[in-house]
Scaffold this motif. Structure first.
Motif, PDB file in Angstrom:
ATOM      1  N   THR A 237       0.838  -1.198   0.000  1.00  0.00           N
ATOM      2  CA  THR A 237       0.000   0.000   0.000  1.00  0.00           C
ATOM      3  C   THR A 237       0.875   1.250   0.000  1.00  0.00           C
ATOM      4  N   ILE A 238       0.368   2.314  -0.640  1.00  0.00           N
ATOM      5  CA  ILE A 238       0.926   3.661  -0.539  1.00  0.00           C
ATOM      6  C   ILE A 238      -0.239   4.581  -0.218  1.00  0.00           C
ATOM      7  N   ASP A 239      -0.183   5.260   0.901  1.00  0.00           N
ATOM      8  CA  ASP A 239      -1.315   6.047   1.390  1.00  0.00           C
ATOM      9  C   ASP A 239      -0.896   7.482   1.689  1.00  0.00           C
ATOM     10  N   THR A 240      -1.709   8.399   1.206  1.00  0.00           N
ATOM     11  CA  THR A 240      -1.486   9.797   1.531  1.00  0.00           C
ATOM     12  C   THR A 240      -2.736  10.438   2.125  1.00  0.00           C
ATOM     13  N   GLY A 241      -3.891  10.049   1.624  1.00  0.00           N
ATOM     14  CA  GLY A 241      -5.139  10.577   2.170  1.00  0.00           C
ATOM     15  C   GLY A 241      -5.387  12.029   1.812  1.00  0.00           C
ATOM     16  N   ASN A 242      -4.795  12.487   0.746  1.00  0.00           N
ATOM     17  CA  ASN A 242      -4.947  13.886   0.341  1.00  0.00           C
ATOM     18  C   ASN A 242      -6.068  14.002  -0.683  1.00  0.00           C
ATOM     19  N   THR A 243      -7.131  14.685  -0.320  1.00  0.00           N
ATOM     20  CA  THR A 243      -8.267  14.845  -1.232  1.00  0.00           C
ATOM     21  C   THR A 243      -8.226  16.160  -1.995  1.00  0.00           C
ATOM     22  N   ALA A 244      -7.271  17.015  -1.671  1.00  0.00           N
ATOM     23  CA  ALA A 244      -7.165  18.322  -2.333  1.00  0.00           C
ATOM     24  C   ALA A 244      -6.126  18.267  -3.439  1.00  0.00           C
ATOM     25  N   THR A 245      -6.504  18.729  -4.637  1.00  0.00           N
ATOM     26  CA  THR A 245      -5.570  18.689  -5.761  1.00  0.00           C
ATOM     27  C   THR A 245      -4.576  19.844  -5.751  1.00  0.00           C
ATOM     28  N   ASN A 246      -4.805  20.831  -4.923  1.00  0.00           N
ATOM     29  CA  ASN A 246      -3.917  21.997  -4.901  1.00  0.00           C
ATOM     30  C   ASN A 246      -3.100  22.096  -3.619  1.00  0.00           C
ATOM     31  N   VAL A 247      -2.969  20.971  -2.916  1.00  0.00           N
ATOM     32  CA  VAL A 247      -2.203  20.938  -1.668  1.00  0.00           C
ATOM     33  C   VAL A 247      -1.124  19.860  -1.760  1.00  0.00           C
ATOM     34  N   ILE A 248       0.098  20.276  -1.520  1.00  0.00           N
ATOM     35  CA  ILE A 248       1.178  19.309  -1.361  1.00  0.00           C
ATOM     36  C   ILE A 248       1.105  18.762   0.062  1.00  0.00           C
ATOM     37  N   PRO A 249       1.012  17.438   0.237  1.00  0.00           N
ATOM     38  CA  PRO A 249       0.826  16.894   1.587  1.00  0.00           C
ATOM     39  C   PRO A 249       2.098  16.966   2.414  1.00  0.00           C
ATOM     40  N   ALA A 250       1.904  16.949   3.713  1.00  0.00           N
ATOM     41  CA  ALA A 250       3.050  16.954   4.625  1.00  0.00           C
ATOM     42  C   ALA A 250       3.581  15.552   4.878  1.00  0.00           C
ATOM     43  N   ARG A 251       2.722  14.550   4.676  1.00  0.00           N
ATOM     44  CA  ARG A 251       3.119  13.201   5.096  1.00  0.00           C
ATOM     45  C   ARG A 251       2.511  12.162   4.158  1.00  0.00           C
ATOM     46  N   SER A 252       3.263  11.097   3.926  1.00  0.00           N
ATOM     47  CA  SER A 252       2.759   9.973   3.146  1.00  0.00           C
ATOM     48  C   SER A 252       3.353   8.686   3.699  1.00  0.00           C
ATOM     49  N   ARG A 253       2.637   7.594   3.483  1.00  0.00           N
ATOM     50  CA  ARG A 253       3.053   6.306   4.062  1.00  0.00           C
ATOM     51  C   ARG A 253       3.051   5.214   3.001  1.00  0.00           C
ATOM     52  N   ALA A 254       3.901   4.238   3.205  1.00  0.00           N
ATOM     53  CA  ALA A 254       3.949   3.063   2.331  1.00  0.00           C
ATOM     54  C   ALA A 254       4.285   1.836   3.173  1.00  0.00           C
ATOM     55  N   THR A 255       3.820   0.688   2.722  1.00  0.00           N
ATOM     56  CA  THR A 255       4.062  -0.563   3.437  1.00  0.00           C
ATOM     57  C   THR A 255       4.585  -1.611   2.470  1.00  0.00           C
ATOM     58  N   VAL A 256       5.588  -2.351   2.905  1.00  0.00           N
ATOM     59  CA  VAL A 256       6.098  -3.468   2.115  1.00  0.00           C
ATOM     60  C   VAL A 256       6.135  -4.717   2.996  1.00  0.00           C
ATOM     61  N   ASN A 257       5.893  -5.847   2.365  1.00  0.00           N
ATOM     62  CA  ASN A 257       5.962  -7.137   3.056  1.00  0.00           C
ATOM     63  C   ASN A 257       7.018  -7.993   2.379  1.00  0.00           C
TER      64      ASN A 257
END
Length: 381
Positions: A237-257
Motif C-alpha cells: 500500500t501507498i497512502d497519503t489521504g490527500n483529497t485536495a488537488t492543490n495541496v502538497i501533503p506533509a506526510r505519506s506512508r507506504a508498506t512493504v511485506n
C-alpha cells in the motif's frame, strides 16, 4: 470403539470458534481425549484458550507431538454460503463449514489417530497434542503460550507434526519441512505542506517515498537456496489521504511485506530497509521513518526421520510420495521449530478461508490413517 474423524470434524465446525472465541471446540476435544486416557490441561493466556493433552509419562525421552488450531477466520456474508457455515453438514462426499479445511479436519484426524493408537498399541513413550485457539489471530497467546507452559512444567516433544493443509491439489502430494520468514515495514515520509502552485515553499514527501519504494521493489534479494525459492518483496500500500488537488501533503506512508528464505534474517533485512530509507532521506531532504514488525524467521527442518515417516505413511495410503516444500505463508511451526524438529502435513487446502469451505470425507479418513501409521512407525523400535 474407533473415533470417526469425519463426525468429530462436523462437531468441531458446529462450534463457531472465530478467533479468539473458543465456543466449545476445546471443551469437546478435552472430553474426547480424557475418555481416551489423555491427561488434559487448559493453558489459557491473554483471553485465548489452548489445550495441552498427553498420553504417557511426562518428560519421556520419546514424545511424539501433534499441533493444530481450532480457531477460524470470520465467515464473511453468511448468506453467500450454500450451507450453514457452522452447520457441519455432510453432503456430496464433503463436510461443509468454516474450518472444515483449515483446520478442524486436521485436528479431528490427529485426535482420532492418537486416541485409537494408544488404545490399540500402547507405545513406550508419550503422545502429546497441543491445540490452540490463536493461530488465525496475532499468535501471541496460542502455541507460544503452550510452549512457554511446557517449558515451565518440564514437558517436551521430541518431534512434532503440524496438521495444517499442505497439499495443493491431490491428497499426499506435499509436506512442509520449513517456512519462509515474514516481516512488514511501515514507512512514513514527512515533508512540509504547501500550495501546489508554489512547490518551492513546500517539501513534498511523495517523490521521495516513490523513489524509495521503487528502489526496494526493483532490488533482487536473492535467487533462492537449496530448499527455498527466491525471497520476495511486495509493496502492499501507498497512502497519503490527500483529497485536495492543490495541496502538497506533509506526510505519506507506504508498506512493504517481505517473505524471505534462509539466506537472510529479519535483522539483516531490517538493516537493509533502514539503510535504503536513510539513503533516500539524505538524497531528498525528506525524513523517512521505518517501523518493522516481524511475524517469523525462516526455518528448515532438514530431511530425516520425520519427513521419512510422513513420506512413507502418505505413500502407503495415497500412492503419492509427498514432495518436500517450504512454500506458502507462515504457520505455528515457526514457534515449534525452537522446541523440537517440526514438519507439516495435512489435507488439500484449496478451500481454506473461502466461502463454502469444505473438506472431502475420504481425505479426512485418509489423513487419520496416515497419522496412525506415522505414530506406529515412530514407536516401532
Amino acid at each position: 470403539m474407533p473415533i470417526d474423524p469425519v463426525r468429530l470434524t462436523a462437531d468441531l465446525i458446529r462450534c463457531p470458534s472465530v478467533t479468539p472465541e473458543e465456543d466449545g471446540a476445546l471443551v469437546l476435544l478435552e472430553e474426547v481425549l480424557t475418555r481416551s486416557g489423555f491427561s488434559c490441561t487448559r493453558v489459557d493466556r491473554g483471553g485465548v484458550s489452548n489445550l495441552f493433552a498427553r498420553w504417557g509419562a511426562a518428560g519421556h525421552p520419546r514424545s511424539f507431538g501433534f499441533n493444530g488450531h481450532t480457531d477460524v477466520v470470520p465467515v464473511g456474508n453468511a448468506a453467500d454460503w450454500a450451507e450453514d457455515p457452522f452447520g457441519g453438514v455432510e453432503k456430496d462426499g464433503r463436510v461443509w463449514g468454516r474450518g472444515a479445511c483449515d483446520m478442524k479436519s486436521g485436528v479431528a484426524a490427529f485426535v482420532a489417530a492418537a486416541a485409537d493408537f494408544v488404545a490399540e498399541t500402547p507405545p513406550d513413550g508419550a503422545v502429546i497434542l497441543t491445540i490452540t485457539g490463536d493461530e488465525e489471530g496475532p499468535g501471541r497467546d496460542g502455541t507460544r503460550a503452550l510452549l512457554d507452559w511446557m517449558s515451565g512444567q518440564g514437558e517436551r516433544m521430541t518431534h512434532c507434526l503440524v496438521g495444517e493443509p499442505t497439499c495443493p491439489e491431490r491428497m499426499g502430494e506435499m509436506m512442509k519441512i520449513g517456512r519462509r520468514g515474514s516481516m512488514t515495514c511501515f514507512f512514513t515520509a514527512t515533508g512540509v505542506q504547501g500550495h501546489s502552485a508554489y512547490p518551492h515553499r513546500a517539501k513534498n514527501p511523495l517523490p521521495a517515498l516513490a523513489k524509495l519504494v521503487d528502489r526496494l521493489a526493483s532490488h533482487r534479494l536473492d535467487t533462492g537456496t537449496e530448499h527455498f525459492d527466491a525471497s520476495t518483496l511486495a509493496v502492499t500500500t501507498i497512502d497519503t489521504g490527500n483529497t485536495a488537488t492543490n495541496v502538497i501533503p506533509a506526510r505519506s506512508r507506504a508498506t512493504v511485506n517481505i517473505r524471505f528464505n534462509d539466506a537472510h534474517s529479519s535483522a539483516s533485512l531490517s538493516d537493509w530497509l533502514r539503510a535504503e530509507a536513510a539513503a533516500v532521506a539524505a538524497e531528498t531532504g525528506i525524513a523517512i521513518e521505518a517501523r518493522i514488525e516481524v511475524s517469523g524467521e525462516s526455518f528448515l527442518t532438514p530431511p530425516g526421520l520425520l519427513s521419512d515417516l510422513i513420506g512413507a505413511a502418505a505413500e502407503e495410503v495415497t500412492g503419492l510420495r509427498p514432495v518436500l516444500s517450504t512454500s506458502g505463508g507462515t504457520s505455528d511451526a515457526r514457534f515449534i521449530k525452537d522446541h523440537c524438529p517440526v514438519t507439516e502435513f495435512g489435507l488439500v487446502g484449496q478451500s481454506m478461508h473461502q466461502t463454502d469451505e469444505h473438506a472431502e470425507v475420504a481425505q479426512i479418513r485418509q489423513l487419520k490413517s496416515i497419522y496412525g501409521r506415522i505414530l506406529a512407525g515412530y514407536f516401532a523400535d
